[in-house]
Design a protein around this motif. Structure first.
Motif, PDB file in Angstrom:
ATOM      1  N   CYS A  86       0.820  -1.209   0.000  1.00  0.00           N
ATOM      2  CA  CYS A  86       0.000   0.000   0.000  1.00  0.00           C
ATOM      3  C   CYS A  86       0.860   1.266   0.000  1.00  0.00           C
ATOM      4  CB  CYS A  86      -0.905   0.007   1.230  1.00  0.00           C
ATOM      5  SG  CYS A  86      -1.949   1.460   1.383  1.00  0.00           S
ATOM      6  N   TYR A 144      -7.997   5.854  -2.413  1.00  0.00           N
ATOM      7  CA  TYR A 144      -9.247   5.089  -2.353  1.00  0.00           C
ATOM      8  C   TYR A 144      -9.072   3.659  -2.844  1.00  0.00           C
ATOM      9  CZ  TYR A 144     -12.129   9.124  -1.187  1.00  0.00           C
ATOM     10  OH  TYR A 144     -12.691  10.178  -0.543  1.00  0.00           O
ATOM     11  N   TRP A 181      -6.903   1.633  -2.289  1.00  0.00           N
ATOM     12  CA  TRP A 181      -6.294   0.774  -1.275  1.00  0.00           C
ATOM     13  C   TRP A 181      -7.158   0.615  -0.034  1.00  0.00           C
ATOM     14  CZ3 TRP A 181      -2.194  -2.301  -1.882  1.00  0.00           C
ATOM     15  CH2 TRP A 181      -1.444  -2.122  -3.044  1.00  0.00           C
ATOM     16  N   LEU A 182      -8.305   1.250  -0.007  1.00  0.00           N
ATOM     17  CA  LEU A 182      -9.146   1.220   1.183  1.00  0.00           C
ATOM     18  C   LEU A 182      -9.607  -0.192   1.542  1.00  0.00           C
ATOM     19  CD1 LEU A 182     -10.425   2.879   3.397  1.00  0.00           C
ATOM     20  CD2 LEU A 182     -12.347   3.338   1.870  1.00  0.00           C
ATOM     21  N   LYS A 183     -10.062  -0.958   0.557  1.00  0.00           N
ATOM     22  CA  LYS A 183     -10.520  -2.326   0.831  1.00  0.00           C
ATOM     23  C   LYS A 183      -9.365  -3.186   1.351  1.00  0.00           C
ATOM     24  CE  LYS A 183     -13.106  -6.235  -1.024  1.00  0.00           C
ATOM     25  NZ  LYS A 183     -13.324  -6.733   0.297  1.00  0.00           N
ATOM     26  N   ALA A 184      -8.186  -3.043   0.754  1.00  0.00           N
ATOM     27  CA  ALA A 184      -7.021  -3.809   1.221  1.00  0.00           C
ATOM     28  C   ALA A 184      -6.682  -3.442   2.664  1.00  0.00           C
ATOM     29  CB  ALA A 184      -5.820  -3.554   0.313  1.00  0.00           C
ATOM     30  N   MET A 203      -8.768  -2.486   4.919  1.00  0.00           N
ATOM     31  CA  MET A 203      -9.799  -3.074   5.780  1.00  0.00           C
ATOM     32  C   MET A 203      -9.654  -4.588   5.898  1.00  0.00           C
ATOM     33  SD  MET A 203     -13.195  -0.767   4.836  1.00  0.00           S
ATOM     34  CE  MET A 203     -13.580  -1.751   3.450  1.00  0.00           C
ATOM     35  N   ASP A 204      -9.166  -5.240   4.847  1.00  0.00           N
ATOM     36  CA  ASP A 204      -9.155  -6.703   4.793  1.00  0.00           C
ATOM     37  C   ASP A 204      -7.825  -7.366   5.149  1.00  0.00           C
ATOM     38  OD1 ASP A 204     -11.772  -6.506   3.962  1.00  0.00           O
ATOM     39  OD2 ASP A 204     -11.336  -6.921   1.841  1.00  0.00           O
ATOM     40  N   ASP A 229      -7.465  -4.102  14.317  1.00  0.00           N
ATOM     41  CA  ASP A 229      -8.063  -3.185  13.358  1.00  0.00           C
ATOM     42  C   ASP A 229      -7.141  -1.978  13.108  1.00  0.00           C
ATOM     43  OD1 ASP A 229      -9.672  -0.736  12.684  1.00  0.00           O
ATOM     44  OD2 ASP A 229     -11.304  -2.192  12.648  1.00  0.00           O
TER      45      ASP A 229
END
Length: 175
Positions: free
Chosen positions: A52, A85, A87-90, A92-93, A133
């Motif tokens: 990221c 944006y 990279w947002l899902k990465a 979170m996951d 988190d």
């Protein structure tokens, strides 16, 4: 997720590392093999998926109030991290792990030092710990986390300011 006294951390998405062996990082300008780690202050730089791209800025001894207000914001803490944006899902996951390593075999590298390196193989002090988190870690540390369409305008502002800064994996940012 920070090291305890006498420890440094190595963050990884791989929970199976039993021993860290010095190597030359493919993206490093340095040709000497190292094991890389970070101390307490630089841990937040690695609360991200490995690939990221991120731009980070924080107050330093020469930072002006004008730059603090303009880039970080008034009353918004003293540090900001930015990602795109895409990279947002990465973020979170990702399943990120922290390896606790003995600090006594590491020495600072860089000017000013931004990481710690060992020239010998290093065994973790215990099993890797899942990092909780990443949003929560940022919040607890008082670090703003911004999500931008593109990092480059922010990076240009930060690098031209009096703030301290670091950019990691910027080659993966949008052009």
């Amino acid at each position: 997720m920070r090291p305890e006294p006498g420890q440094v951390l190595h963050f990884s998405e791989d929970p199976t590392i039993e021993r860290f062996v010095p190597h030359v990082a493919p993206t490093s300008a340095l040709r000497e093999p190292y094991v890389w780690a970070v101390g307490h202050e630089r841990c937040p730089d690695y609360w991200f998926p490995r690939a990221c791209p991120r731009a980070m800025a924080w107050a330093g001894p020469r930072t002006t109030e004008e730059d603090m207000t303009r880039i970080i914001g008034s009353g918004c803490g003293e540090r900001v991290h930015a990602i795109e944006y895409g990279w947002l899902k990465a973020l979170m996951d990702v399943r990120l792990y922290a390896y606790r390593l003995p600090a006594d075999v590491f020495e600072p590298i860089g000017d000013p030092p931004s990481a710690l390196v060992a020239k010998v193989p290093v065994s973790p002090l215990g099993p890797p710990e899942p990092v909780s988190d990443l949003f929560e870690l940022h919040e607890e540390a008082g670090i703003q986390l911004r999500v931008l369409a593109n990092l480059w305008p922010f990076w240009k502002e930060v690098t031209a300011s009096t703030l301290e800064f670091s950019g990691i994996r910027l080659r993966n940012a949008r052009r």
